[in-house]
Design an enzyme around this catalytic site. Structure first.
Site, PDB file in Angstrom:
ATOM      1  N   ASP A   8      74.955 -41.745  36.814  1.00 41.68           N
ATOM      2  CA  ASP A   8      75.998 -41.907  35.798  1.00 41.68           C
ATOM      3  C   ASP A   8      77.155 -40.916  35.998  1.00 41.68           C
ATOM      4  O   ASP A   8      77.150 -40.098  36.908  1.00 41.68           O
ATOM      5  CB  ASP A   8      75.397 -41.742  34.401  1.00 41.68           C
ATOM      6  CG  ASP A   8      75.041 -43.076  33.754  1.00 41.68           C
ATOM      7  OD1 ASP A   8      75.296 -44.120  34.358  1.00 41.68           O
ATOM      8  OD2 ASP A   8      74.507 -43.047  32.639  1.00 41.68           O
ATOM      9  N   HIS A   9      78.102 -40.986  35.082  1.00 41.16           N
ATOM     10  CA  HIS A   9      79.332 -40.207  35.150  1.00 41.16           C
ATOM     11  C   HIS A   9      79.085 -38.702  35.199  1.00 41.16           C
ATOM     12  O   HIS A   9      78.143 -38.183  34.605  1.00 41.16           O
ATOM     13  CB  HIS A   9      80.229 -40.536  33.945  1.00 41.16           C
ATOM     14  CG  HIS A   9      79.605 -40.139  32.626  1.00 41.16           C
ATOM     15  ND1 HIS A   9      79.760 -38.894  32.091  1.00 41.16           N
ATOM     16  CD2 HIS A   9      78.804 -40.830  31.785  1.00 41.16           C
ATOM     17  CE1 HIS A   9      79.087 -38.825  30.946  1.00 41.16           C
ATOM     18  NE2 HIS A   9      78.499 -40.003  30.743  1.00 41.16           N
ATOM     19  N   ASP A  10      79.940 -38.021  35.934  1.00 43.63           N
ATOM     20  CA  ASP A  10      79.993 -36.562  35.994  1.00 43.63           C
ATOM     21  C   ASP A  10      78.726 -35.910  36.530  1.00 43.63           C
ATOM     22  O   ASP A  10      78.470 -34.730  36.250  1.00 43.63           O
ATOM     23  CB  ASP A  10      80.358 -35.964  34.630  1.00 43.63           C
ATOM     24  CG  ASP A  10      81.711 -36.453  34.145  1.00 43.63           C
ATOM     25  OD1 ASP A  10      82.666 -36.442  34.945  1.00 43.63           O
ATOM     26  OD2 ASP A  10      81.826 -36.865  32.965  1.00 43.63           O
TER      27      ASP A  10
END
Length: 77
Positions: A8-10
């Site tokens: 997922d993001h980051d």
């Protein structure tokens, strides 16, 4: 990074880390250098997997994993 792994993001993956097939990392997970995330493991968001740590197949990680340790189970211990 293997087949059907979800990052997922980051998220940040350290050098030489391994993320197994069907593993899922929630947002803002940090995986340390040389860490191993097994097949189908799930890492909840905002956690840190330390360098050279091992997360066993199918584990659900709900808290940070210290460097060099091995965790397994639901929840991972």
């Amino acid at each position: 990074l293997n087949t059907n792994a979800s990052i997922d993001h980051d998220c940040v993956l350290g050098d030489f880390s391994f993320v197994g097939p069907n593993a899922a990392l929630g947002g803002t997970v940090t995986v340390g250098e040389g860490a191993f995330i097994g097949l189908g493991a799930a890492i909840l968001p905002n956690l840190r997997i330390g360098s050279d740590a091992i997360v066993a197949a199918g584990a659900v990680v709900v808290r940070d994993v210290a460097p060099g340790t091995t965790v397994m189970g639901v929840p991972a211990r």
